[in-house]
Design a protein around this motif. Structure first.
Motif, mmCIF file in Angstrom:
data_model
loop_
_atom_site.group_PDB
_atom_site.id
_atom_site.type_symbol
_atom_site.label_atom_id
_atom_site.label_comp_id
_atom_site.label_asym_id
_atom_site.label_seq_id
_atom_site.Cartn_x
_atom_site.Cartn_y
_atom_site.Cartn_z
ATOM 1 N N SER B 44 126.794 149.610 111.855
ATOM 2 C CA SER B 44 126.935 149.912 110.434
ATOM 3 C C SER B 44 126.346 148.820 109.565
ATOM 4 O O SER B 44 125.688 149.099 108.570
ATOM 5 C CB SER B 44 128.415 150.073 110.075
ATOM 6 O OG SER B 44 129.015 151.041 110.881
ATOM 7 N N GLN B 48 122.706 148.131 106.351
ATOM 8 C CA GLN B 48 123.150 148.099 104.953
ATOM 9 C C GLN B 48 122.088 147.534 104.019
ATOM 10 O O GLN B 48 121.906 148.014 102.902
ATOM 11 C CB GLN B 48 124.429 147.265 104.825
ATOM 12 C CG GLN B 48 125.688 147.960 105.335
ATOM 13 C CD GLN B 48 126.244 148.968 104.350
ATOM 14 O OE1 GLN B 48 125.736 149.145 103.260
ATOM 15 N NE2 GLN B 48 127.307 149.655 104.749
ATOM 16 N N TYR B 66 123.414 159.822 89.949
ATOM 17 C CA TYR B 66 123.235 158.805 90.986
ATOM 18 C C TYR B 66 122.858 159.470 92.296
ATOM 19 O O TYR B 66 123.192 160.628 92.538
ATOM 20 C CB TYR B 66 124.532 158.013 91.173
ATOM 21 C CG TYR B 66 125.731 158.873 91.464
ATOM 22 C CD1 TYR B 66 126.542 159.327 90.429
ATOM 23 C CD2 TYR B 66 126.054 159.242 92.763
ATOM 24 C CE1 TYR B 66 127.627 160.139 90.674
ATOM 25 C CE2 TYR B 66 127.140 160.050 93.026
ATOM 26 C CZ TYR B 66 127.926 160.502 91.979
ATOM 27 O OH TYR B 66 129.010 161.314 92.235
ATOM 28 N N LEU B 150 127.549 158.035 98.670
ATOM 29 C CA LEU B 150 128.119 159.305 98.243
ATOM 30 C C LEU B 150 129.262 159.076 97.255
ATOM 31 O O LEU B 150 129.978 158.087 97.341
ATOM 32 C CB LEU B 150 128.582 160.134 99.446
ATOM 33 C CG LEU B 150 129.848 159.770 100.212
ATOM 34 C CD1 LEU B 150 130.069 160.788 101.301
ATOM 35 C CD2 LEU B 150 129.786 158.406 100.832
ATOM 36 N N PHE B 151 129.387 159.976 96.307
ATOM 37 C CA PHE B 151 130.390 159.897 95.242
ATOM 38 C C PHE B 151 130.265 158.624 94.415
ATOM 39 O O PHE B 151 131.166 158.294 93.661
ATOM 40 C CB PHE B 151 131.820 159.999 95.797
ATOM 41 C CG PHE B 151 132.168 161.339 96.370
ATOM 42 C CD1 PHE B 151 132.283 162.450 95.554
ATOM 43 C CD2 PHE B 151 132.366 161.492 97.727
ATOM 44 C CE1 PHE B 151 132.597 163.691 96.085
ATOM 45 C CE2 PHE B 151 132.678 162.735 98.270
ATOM 46 C CZ PHE B 151 132.795 163.833 97.436
ATOM 47 N N ASN B 152 129.156 157.911 94.573
ATOM 48 C CA ASN B 152 128.978 156.643 93.845
ATOM 49 C C ASN B 152 130.190 155.729 94.024
ATOM 50 O O ASN B 152 130.640 155.071 93.086
ATOM 51 C CB ASN B 152 128.741 156.907 92.352
ATOM 52 C CG ASN B 152 128.223 155.673 91.642
ATOM 53 O OD1 ASN B 152 127.613 154.794 92.252
ATOM 54 N ND2 ASN B 152 128.471 155.585 90.348
ATOM 55 N N ILE B 153 130.714 155.687 95.232
ATOM 56 C CA ILE B 153 131.911 154.887 95.498
ATOM 57 C C ILE B 153 131.600 153.407 95.347
ATOM 58 O O ILE B 153 132.390 152.639 94.816
ATOM 59 C CB ILE B 153 132.430 155.169 96.923
ATOM 60 C CG1 ILE B 153 132.894 156.616 97.033
ATOM 61 C CG2 ILE B 153 133.569 154.231 97.270
ATOM 62 C CD1 ILE B 153 133.085 157.089 98.450
ATOM 63 N N ALA B 154 130.416 153.005 95.800
ATOM 64 C CA ALA B 154 130.066 151.588 95.738
ATOM 65 C C ALA B 154 129.218 151.333 94.493
ATOM 66 O O ALA B 154 128.429 152.186 94.086
ATOM 67 C CB ALA B 154 129.296 151.185 96.986
ATOM 68 N N THR B 155 129.414 150.174 93.905
ATOM 69 C CA THR B 155 128.539 149.769 92.806
ATOM 70 C C THR B 155 128.047 148.357 93.105
ATOM 71 O O THR B 155 128.635 147.635 93.900
ATOM 72 C CB THR B 155 129.282 149.762 91.459
ATOM 73 O OG1 THR B 155 130.391 148.866 91.569
ATOM 74 C CG2 THR B 155 129.789 151.138 91.103
ATOM 75 N N ASN B 157 126.825 145.146 94.445
ATOM 76 C CA ASN B 157 126.560 144.664 95.797
ATOM 77 C C ASN B 157 127.545 145.212 96.823
ATOM 78 O O ASN B 157 127.596 144.734 97.948
ATOM 79 C CB ASN B 157 126.598 143.128 95.817
ATOM 80 C CG ASN B 157 127.965 142.598 95.463
ATOM 81 O OD1 ASN B 157 128.838 143.345 95.034
ATOM 82 N ND2 ASN B 157 128.164 141.303 95.624
ATOM 83 N N GLU B 158 128.343 146.193 96.436
ATOM 84 C CA GLU B 158 129.305 146.730 97.406
ATOM 85 C C GLU B 158 128.566 147.570 98.450
ATOM 86 O O GLU B 158 127.588 148.244 98.134
ATOM 87 C CB GLU B 158 130.366 147.569 96.666
ATOM 88 C CG GLU B 158 131.259 146.705 95.787
ATOM 89 C CD GLU B 158 132.022 147.501 94.737
ATOM 90 O OE1 GLU B 158 132.591 146.862 93.838
ATOM 91 O OE2 GLU B 158 132.033 148.745 94.804
ATOM 92 N N PRO B 159 129.036 147.522 99.688
ATOM 93 C CA PRO B 159 128.282 148.200 100.761
ATOM 94 C C PRO B 159 128.336 149.722 100.630
ATOM 95 O O PRO B 159 129.317 150.285 100.145
ATOM 96 C CB PRO B 159 128.994 147.742 102.032
ATOM 97 C CG PRO B 159 130.352 147.309 101.594
ATOM 98 C CD PRO B 159 130.207 146.803 100.198
ATOM 99 N N ALA B 160 127.259 150.354 101.087
ATOM 100 C CA ALA B 160 127.202 151.819 101.109
ATOM 101 C C ALA B 160 128.227 152.357 102.100
ATOM 102 O O ALA B 160 128.681 151.648 102.989
ATOM 103 C CB ALA B 160 125.799 152.265 101.501
ATOM 104 N N SER B 161 128.582 153.622 101.928
ATOM 105 C CA SER B 161 129.548 154.255 102.833
ATOM 106 C C SER B 161 128.863 154.648 104.130
ATOM 107 O O SER B 161 127.729 155.112 104.120
ATOM 108 C CB SER B 161 130.142 155.501 102.182
ATOM 109 O OG SER B 161 130.833 155.146 101.011
ATOM 110 N N VAL B 162 129.588 154.485 105.213
ATOM 111 C CA VAL B 162 129.041 154.811 106.532
ATOM 112 C C VAL B 162 129.913 155.892 107.166
ATOM 113 O O VAL B 162 131.131 155.757 107.217
ATOM 114 C CB VAL B 162 129.034 153.563 107.447
ATOM 115 C CG1 VAL B 162 128.420 153.908 108.789
ATOM 116 C CG2 VAL B 162 128.277 152.429 106.786
#
Lengths: 705, 352
Positions: B44, B48, B66, B150-155, B157-162
């Motif tokens: 994972s 990133q 987004y 997805l769902f713009n959960i991260a903004t 420098n937060e990591p993307a969803s895996v």
């Protein structure tokens, strides 16, 4: 599917370990190892001798892994299922999941799961039994609730893993009661990975805010709420609470969220208080600057952060010893703390790095939280058996009303629709016969959410009081508090007037002076050297705390004496607050709050030894309290705001002073600075009337000049 | 120890019984050294830094502003899904939080692919592998990770969803033509995980080694059954167009070099025999309103409500750009238009 993973892992290992070999050989080896595993079970012990002289090689490790990974997984799930709780709201009005965290039946769930049930619910475990459970404490902002299952003292429990050890990609299992399927009390298991860490999910209004939470692609559906997210060992990562659903209806789309174990543990101690808990705010707003720094964009002058020197434009570096890089990080962390906690803060001001501690304020004031709770959650749907004419479709409509797409998902309604029939059946089969006995007594008993009387064992543990989820548990903690204080001070007579003598060192002065302290019921006196302070009216105590004079420690001494003498019931407004760090440090201390004649006193006790270590006297929420330290640790005595460094705290030995009996050292501190240190040589009873009253006022006047 | 292992394997192949004794014997001493459940943490984290967050137009009428993307060159080329988010020059945020303004340099309507360019150098990036018939980049049943915002959960420098799952099939998306509203007709990886959520389009589908397998598609729902489909466009399909765009062999950027011709020498809407919807906005889309009977456009089977996307392969985002491009084409020359008609992408050549 996971078996495949295991086999692929094996292949992976083989490929890396023996790179020269061709895939065909690998496959052959794998086939062999599988075969080996099957045939060799009866001959294990015999074989063990053969190989001890030999180093394990790649192929044997590989069959090892296939089997072991599989068995670890099934073992972990078998273990985890035992501590999973299936929560059913009586009358089929919904339900959810939960997880046991102590052998005496305490279990965590979501506030939005326990809320429709009120004080009483039924909980099923995979041992096949249904247990009565009562509410203990709630945290509406963090969406947590503590309940207690009754009837056993050896419940299986789950163990928290440190949240920082959880990585994106780690295997995890969601075990619980989705769609209230567990009517046979066997929870549903879904597997996935941790998809994200340190996630933030917006609150609806000010409630149900998820800070620093975990995201998972394990299937999370309505009814999983409140349930555990376990790691690959069957240990507890967090409490599942919500999911992103959006337009695909209320079923899993691979995005669920769990409250972090760290956050749950921050609140756990306070949940035991039976209170309705609030979350923390810094009293300042921050923004992420163009250069990537986190700057204070606004700050309340009444906040403790302001008193600790934080100003507009300062750069926040760390909160609770964790580096923050964005404004989001700050809110993410703050959302995981209970109100009133004092946490380490590091900031940069004009090039200078400042380490300090700040007391976090409450998000809500006064009754705001209670008001918010009334409006935020819809009333529980009507219990199906009693009013048969009620249209069952009402509740979901109410629930969806808030409309915000990120609004937390309450799964109770949808789940309840599924469960209505099953639960009604359960009611008639199991519970009615037992309860049909004394019908007159039954009428007087409190009713559950289905309108049925709550069983005796549960009513004994329910005491409703405004501001509390269940005051019964607060009283229980108060008894523990006072017993511990009385044991610690069993050498002194709380009815008599106390006279303490010894040497006092005032901060900034080199030479210690003689001191004498008189602590009476109403009148107290402190003489250090030639200076004497005499406090006789409630206003005088408030004023001494406000102005930060040495006499302010008399306020704490008087409260201690009053508490020993009268106990929590007659002291004034007294309640067990919960657990909080002292100087930003663990272990969390048991904290009891008592208010009398304008002064709020907080007593901090070590959780293991039970020793009363600190008494804080607040004259005003917007000012520093007078801190009276009882036999403080040596390293603390000389620390002031200047020398307060993070390392000083982290390197400090764990506080070991555990001597019960009369204290030998008392220290008065304000903010981070010591004010006076008293070495107590004698602590005796005295007769107030023998005090020389003639020159008393004269001396008092002298100090005023 | 490694050096003499091949020999061990030879032994094994010749003596199954002995091997079974030995291997299981080995299992026992090693069992107590607790081996964690297989974690995909390394799989994972290693991708990133190549996945980006993209922000653009939207936020109204149920359209999200987004989506996701991934770097395909060290110089800052970003592959993503063609969507309404790209109606403005999008903002690209790298995994480390760095924020870039980007230009759309490539656009393949039929693949629903767009390539953006940010001003960078030495950036981590994905190779876009093509595989071969003998050694495809992936097969059905292979474990995969879907990495997206997805769902713009991260903004920031937060990591993307895996998310984890498997390739369920490789199939053509138009196997049931008309039930899915998409312009893409080619082959896809069908996935057994719920990868195609809002904002996931343009995200990376990777294997456990971190190799790119494909680009996550848009949300797709079967019009008849309401079933949502999860798919990714395979990297072997994307490789050539992305390569062409990066190499500059193919660009959709409007041509400025060709000289503007005199109005009576160049093409315009009238010479093509079409009438556009009234140009009332700053960026009015190039929708055909009416056609001259038996005119050039009509003969080429252009129809009212067709949306013109490209003129001679060059992207036109509004009617001004359309007019400008036509001014650079001699009215005796053919004009190739790429249009979108409902869910279909069609290319038609208009002969004057």
């Amino acid at each position: 599917m996971v078996l495949w993973t295991a086999i692929e892992m094996t292949l992976e290992m083989l490929r890396t370990v023996m790179s020269p070999s061709t895939p065909r050989v690998v496959r052959a080896a794998l086939g062999l190892t599988l075969f080996a595993a099957v045939v060799s079970i009866p001959i294990r012990s015999e074989a063990a001798d053969v190989v001890t002289t030999n180093q394990p090689n790649a192929a044997s490790n590989s069959d090892d892994i296939v089997w072991r990974v599989e068995r670890e997984r099934t073992d972990a799930i078998a273990k985890a299922m035992q501590s999973t709780v299936c929560v059913f709201v009586p009358g089929g009005a919904g339900g959810g999941s939960g997880v046991l965290i102590s052998p005496d039946g305490y279990a965590l769930t979501n506030f939005h799961v326990s809320s429709p049930a009120g004080t009483y619910m039924r909980c099923g475990l995979n041992d096949g039994n249904v247990y009565d459970a009562v509410i203990v404490g709630i945290d509406p902002v963090g969406d947590l609730a503590l309940i207690q299952l009754l009837g056993r003292d050896d419940f299986p429990t789950a163990t928290f893993v440190p949240s920082r050890s959880v990585r994106i990609g780690d295997a995890c299992y969601a075990i619980g009661n989705p769609f209230l399927l567990a009517t046979n009390l066997q929870p549903t298991v879904t597997a996935g990975i941790v998809s994200g860490t340190r996630r933030y999910q917006y609150p609806s209004g000010t409630l149900l805010e998820y800070g620093n939470c975990f995201q998972t692609d394990a299937s999370i559906n309505p009814g999983n709420s409140g349930g555990p997210l376990y790691d690959s060992h069957g240990d507890l990562i967090g409490i599942i609470g919500r999911a992103s659903f959006e337009k695909r209806g209320r079923v899993n789309v691979g995005v669920g969220y769990a409250i972090s174990g760290d956050q749950a543990q921050n609140f756990l101690g306070s949940l035991f208080s039976g209170r309705i808990l609030d979350h923390a705010t810094l009293g300042a707003t921050v923004g992420t600057d163009d250069d990537g720094s986190v700057r204070v964009t606004n700050i309340l002058q009444s906040s403790d952060a302001y008193r600790r020197g934080l100003r507009y434009g300062d750069e926040i570096l760390e909160i609770d010893n964790r580096v923050v890089q964005t404004a989001n990080d700050v809110q993410n962390l703050l959302a995981t703390f209970p109100a009133q906690w004092r946490v380490p803060l590091t900031y940069r001001q004009k090039g200078r790095v400042v380490h300090t501690l700040v007391r976090l304020a409450s998000v809500h004031r006064g009754d705001e939280l209670l008001e918010e709770m009334k409006t935020a959650l819809p009333p529980p749907p009507p219990a199906p058996p009693t009013p048969p004419s009620d249209p069952p479709g009402d509740a979901p409509g109410d629930n969806d009303a808030p409309g915000d797409e990120k609004a937390p998902e309450e799964d109770t309604d949808e789940a309840s629709e599924n469960a209505e029939d099953d639960n009604a059946e359960e009611d008639s089969n199991n519970d009615r016969p037992a309860e049909d006995e004394g019908s007159s007594e039954e009428k007087n008993r409190p009713k559950d959410s289905a309108g049925e009387p709550i069983p005796q064992a549960a009513t004994e543990r329910i005491e409703e009081r405004k501001g509390f989820a269940n005051y019964y548990y607060n009283k229980k903690q108060q008894s523990k508090f006072i017993a511990r204080v009385q044991r610690q001070f069993d050498g002194v007579n709380p009815q008599a007037t106390w006279k303490l003598q010894g040497q006092a060192t005032i901060a900034g002065e080199k030479e210690p002076k003689l001191f004498e302290m008189i602590v009476g019921d109403d009148v107290c006196e402190l003489t250090i050297g030639s200076r004497r302070e005499r406090l006789a009216t409630p206003d005088a105590y408030v004023q001494s705390v406000d102005t930060g004079s040495a006499g302010s420690l008399l306020a704490a001494m008087r409260s201690l004496k009053r508490m020993l003498d009268k106990g929590p019931e007659q002291f004034g407004d007294t309640y067990y607050w919960g657990t909080a760090p002292v100087l930003g440090r663990s272990p969390l201390r048991d904290t009891t709050v008592a208010t009398h004649s304008g002064i709020e006193t907080r007593f901090y006790q070590h959780p293991e030894s039970g020793r009363l270590e600190l008494i804080e006297s607040f004259a005003d929420r917007d000012g520093d309290p007078a801190e009276l330290w009882i036999d403080p640790p040596e390293w603390l005595i000389d620390i002031d705001a200047q020398s307060f460094k993070r390392f000083a705290l982290s390197d400090a030995p764990t506080d070991s002073a555990t001597t019960n009996g009369t204290p030998t050292v008392l220290q008065l501190r304000y903010g981070l600075d010591p004010l006076a240190t008293l070495n107590v040589k004698s602590w005796s009873d005295t007769d107030m009337e023998s005090m020389p009253t003639a020159d008393k006022d004269a001396v008092s006047d002298a100090t005023n000049e | 120890m490694n050096s003499h292992q091949p020999a061990h394997y030879q032994d094994r192949l010749t003596s199954i019984a002995l091997v079974s004794l030995v291997t299981f014997g080995l299992l026992i001493p090693s069992a107590p050294t607790a081996h964690a459940q297989p974690s995909l943490a390394r799989s994972s984290s290693q991708v990133q830094n190549r996945v980006v967050k993209i922000y653009g137009a939207g936020g109204v009428g149920g359209l999200d502003a987004y989506q996701s993307g991934f770097l395909v060159s060290p110089a800052g080329h970003v592959a993503t899904a063609w969507s309404s988010v790209l109606d403005v020059d999008p903002i690209v945020i790298l995994n480390d939080g760095r924020r870039f303004e980007s230009k759309i340099v490539g656009f393949e309507p039929a693949l629903e692919l767009a390539v953006l360019k940010v001003d960078g150098s030495d950036l981590p990036y994905f190779e876009v592998p093509s595989g071969s018939p003998d050694a495809p980049i992936a097969r059905w049943g292979d474990p995969v990770l879907a990495v997206s915002n997805l769902f713009n959960i991260a903004t920031g420098n937060e990591p993307a969803s895996v998310m984890q799952g498997r390739i369920a099939a490789r199939s053509k998306l138009d196997a049931r033509r008309g039930t899915f509203q998409t312009a893409y007709r080619g082959e896809v990886w069908l996935l057994d995980l719920v990868a195609n959520n809002p904002g996931a389009a343009g995200g990376a589908l990777v294997d456990l080694e971190g190799n790119l397998l494909g680009m996550l598609g848009k949300e797709l729902r079967d019009r008849k059954t309401g079933v949502w489909l999860n798919y990714a466009i395979p990297s072997d399909v994307l490789r050539a167009p992305i390569g062409d765009i990066i190499a500059g062999r193919k660009s959709v950027s409007p041509v400025d070099d060709d000289p503007l011709l005199a109005r009576d020498k160049s093409h315009n809407a009238a010479t093509l025999g079409l009438k556009l919807i009234p140009d009332v906005l700053e960026t009015t889309p190039v929708y055909v309103d009416a056609l001259t009977p038996n005119g050039p456009a009509s003969r080429a089977d252009l129809r009212p409500d067709d949306l013109i996307l490209l003129v001679n392969g060059r992207r036109i985002t509004h009617q001004r750009a359309f007019r400008d491009q036509l001014r650079r084409i001699d009215r005796r020359d053919n004009v190739t238009l790429t249009i979108q008609r409902e869910n279909e992408i069609l290319e038609m050549t208009i002969r004057p």
